[in-house]
Write a protein that holds these residues in place. Sequence first.
Motif, short mmCIF file in Angstrom:
data_model
loop_
_atom_site.label_atom_id
_atom_site.label_comp_id
_atom_site.label_asym_id
_atom_site.label_seq_id
_atom_site.Cartn_x
_atom_site.Cartn_y
_atom_site.Cartn_z
N THR A 143 0.82 -1.22 0.00
CA THR A 143 0.00 0.00 0.00
C THR A 143 0.85 1.26 0.00
O THR A 143 0.36 2.34 0.31
N CYS A 144 2.13 1.13 -0.31
CA CYS A 144 2.99 2.31 -0.46
C CYS A 144 3.70 2.22 -1.81
O CYS A 144 3.56 1.25 -2.54
N SER A 145 4.47 3.24 -2.14
CA SER A 145 5.07 3.35 -3.47
C SER A 145 6.33 2.50 -3.60
O SER A 145 6.95 2.08 -2.62
N ALA A 146 6.72 2.27 -4.86
CA ALA A 146 8.01 1.63 -5.12
C ALA A 146 9.14 2.52 -4.61
O ALA A 146 10.13 2.02 -4.06
N THR A 339 -2.20 17.99 1.48
CA THR A 339 -2.32 16.61 1.93
C THR A 339 -1.24 16.22 2.93
O THR A 339 -0.14 16.77 2.93
N HIS A 340 -1.58 15.21 3.74
CA HIS A 340 -0.62 14.64 4.70
C HIS A 340 0.34 13.66 4.04
O HIS A 340 1.20 13.10 4.70
N CYS A 341 0.16 13.43 2.75
CA CYS A 341 1.06 12.59 1.96
C CYS A 341 0.90 11.10 2.24
O CYS A 341 1.85 10.33 2.09
N GLY A 342 -0.29 10.68 2.66
CA GLY A 342 -0.57 9.25 2.64
C GLY A 342 -0.60 8.78 1.19
O GLY A 342 -1.02 9.51 0.30
N TRP A 343 -0.14 7.55 0.95
CA TRP A 343 0.02 7.09 -0.43
C TRP A 343 -1.32 7.05 -1.19
O TRP A 343 -1.39 7.41 -2.36
N ASN A 344 -2.40 6.63 -0.52
CA ASN A 344 -3.69 6.63 -1.19
C ASN A 344 -4.08 8.03 -1.64
O ASN A 344 -4.58 8.23 -2.74
N SER A 345 -3.86 9.00 -0.76
CA SER A 345 -4.22 10.38 -1.11
C SER A 345 -3.36 10.90 -2.26
O SER A 345 -3.85 11.61 -3.15
N LEU A 354 -3.82 16.98 -9.93
CA LEU A 354 -3.68 18.16 -9.07
C LEU A 354 -2.26 18.31 -8.52
O LEU A 354 -1.65 17.34 -8.07
N PRO A 355 -1.73 19.55 -8.50
CA PRO A 355 -0.52 19.81 -7.74
C PRO A 355 -0.85 19.75 -6.25
O PRO A 355 -2.00 19.96 -5.85
N MET A 356 0.17 19.47 -5.42
CA MET A 356 -0.10 19.24 -4.00
C MET A 356 0.79 20.07 -3.10
O MET A 356 1.96 20.31 -3.41
N ALA A 357 0.19 20.51 -1.99
CA ALA A 357 0.96 21.09 -0.90
C ALA A 357 1.23 19.96 0.08
O ALA A 357 0.31 19.45 0.72
N ALA A 358 2.49 19.53 0.16
CA ALA A 358 2.86 18.32 0.87
C ALA A 358 3.20 18.64 2.33
O ALA A 358 4.14 19.37 2.61
N TRP A 359 2.42 18.03 3.24
CA TRP A 359 2.57 18.33 4.67
C TRP A 359 2.53 17.01 5.45
O TRP A 359 1.53 16.66 6.06
N PRO A 360 3.62 16.25 5.44
CA PRO A 360 3.62 14.94 6.11
C PRO A 360 3.59 15.09 7.63
O PRO A 360 4.09 16.06 8.19
N LEU A 361 2.99 14.09 8.28
CA LEU A 361 2.86 14.12 9.74
C LEU A 361 3.52 12.93 10.42
O LEU A 361 3.95 13.05 11.57
N ASN A 368 7.11 9.97 1.10
CA ASN A 368 6.19 10.31 0.02
C ASN A 368 6.28 11.79 -0.36
O ASN A 368 6.16 12.16 -1.52
N GLU A 369 6.48 12.64 0.65
CA GLU A 369 6.65 14.07 0.38
C GLU A 369 7.81 14.31 -0.57
O GLU A 369 7.71 15.11 -1.51
N LYS A 370 8.91 13.62 -0.35
CA LYS A 370 10.08 13.81 -1.20
C LYS A 370 9.81 13.35 -2.63
O LYS A 370 10.30 13.94 -3.59
N MET A 371 9.01 12.30 -2.75
CA MET A 371 8.65 11.85 -4.09
C MET A 371 7.82 12.91 -4.81
O MET A 371 8.08 13.24 -5.97
N VAL A 372 6.82 13.46 -4.13
CA VAL A 372 5.93 14.46 -4.73
C VAL A 372 6.69 15.74 -5.09
O VAL A 372 6.54 16.28 -6.19
N VAL A 373 7.53 16.23 -4.16
CA VAL A 373 8.18 17.53 -4.33
C VAL A 373 9.45 17.43 -5.16
O VAL A 373 9.67 18.23 -6.07
N GLU A 374 10.29 16.42 -4.89
CA GLU A 374 11.63 16.38 -5.48
C GLU A 374 11.75 15.47 -6.70
O GLU A 374 12.58 15.73 -7.57
N VAL A 375 10.97 14.39 -6.74
CA VAL A 375 11.08 13.45 -7.86
C VAL A 375 10.05 13.76 -8.94
O VAL A 375 10.40 13.99 -10.09
N LEU A 376 8.78 13.78 -8.57
CA LEU A 376 7.73 14.08 -9.55
C LEU A 376 7.62 15.57 -9.85
O LEU A 376 7.15 15.95 -10.91
#
Length: 456
Positions: A143-146, A339-345, A354-361, A368-376
């Motif tokens: 239930t998480c990313s590669a 988003t809190h950066c849960g993988w489903n979200s 949608l672009p995302m404001a990544a706010w992990p908790l 996941n935040e690093k994937m959204v912001v730095e990789v994708l």
Amino acid sequence: MASSKNHKLKVFFFPFLATGHILPMANLARLFSDRGINSTIITTPANSTLLHLPSSVNLLLLPFPPTSETNLPVNCENTASLPNSNPNSSHISNLFKAIELLRKPFTDLLQQHQPDFLISDWVYSWTADLAQSLGIPRLTFQTCSAFCNVICNQIHEHKPHLGINGLMPFQVHGVGHRIEMVKGELPVVFDHPFVFDMFRDAEMKSYGTIMNSFYELEPLYVDFLRATRKLWCVGPVGFGDNQQVEKIKKWLDSKDPDSVIYVCFGSECTVSAYQINEMARGLEASGHPFIWVLRIDDIVLPSGFEARMEMGESKGLVLRGWAPQAMILRHPSVGGFMTHCGWNSILEGVSAGLPMAAWPLQSEQFINEKMVVEVLEIGVKVLRAVGDVVDEEIVRKSVELLMGGEQQSLEMRMRAKEYQAKARAVMEKGGASYEDLSHLIEEMEEYAKKRKMGGG
């Protein structure tokens, strides 16, 4: 489409007792049943109420242990229902003790029904030995990313986090991108290396891994994992709902395209009352219309906040408890997702373009935040350091950057739309995820046929 003999294949699905695990696996079971597979979900009575299964998917219930044996409050059968879902809380520990007590009835079910395959949540590492002892091949459902898998494997293998100050960043080498982390961003499993080994060993004992992701989203990291195991990417497997609540839809219909930011931190994460107040002030100061979902009904917002949001053009809509997230994210008026950066979200945000404001908790959300912001490169970083309070000004600036017309914002939005197109294409006939599922089912059928003939 898989062949007509697929109905002979019987597959059991056993999700972990958390909403973010149960719903994706239920939708995975639906994908299998759509191909003619005899699909059955195994869960407990309270968790079955989360499911809206088609008639083609069967349901078998495990009796949840009594409170006298679990020390859990009444009707607490998943992580979202616990009084405190912190990974280190005693309630989480007690839930895992309760899950241990499910082994016997689960074993009885397997022996009674003899499925051809078991698809088990990766958290249930003990199902690897159990399935092996019963001669039932086990596949794990991730239930998480590669990307998250690769990052965690590299950290566990090379231990770059050991022997350094907790506030000092360390680099994760060998992952194709320059990824830096601090200790506070690591999932709690790194406090218990033997648990990580247990999960990994169970994964390697299994027939293979099914991942809720798609190749075009993270090809480098899928290839990393495929070098060490059988892996099928069948996502994005749906998580949410198709319901349309009239009040919400009417409010969204009144807004301009791409003007609304949707704010939701999932079904389990909690933040302090002070942080909630800073969020409220920052959202209001941004001037952008928003939908904000609060998990807990009795959260107190700043005096007059909700009344001001309901006046005039109704700049904000506050929802308490549940929200039809899939419908909201796909509405044309929604242009960003905090988003809190849960993988489903994240997958739902990607699928909605949608672009995302990544706010992990917590937990793997920081990865996941690093994937959204730095990789994708489809998101902005909100949280400056683990444990910090994000003040009103940072919230405001994050929303303005996400929703604005600056070059960085426009490029993020363009990339997000490109991933949306890919996410749609992979699930259609001929797409990568559609074909991965077809190949997996064909392989499972062939394997089951050989076993029944005495060749497996």
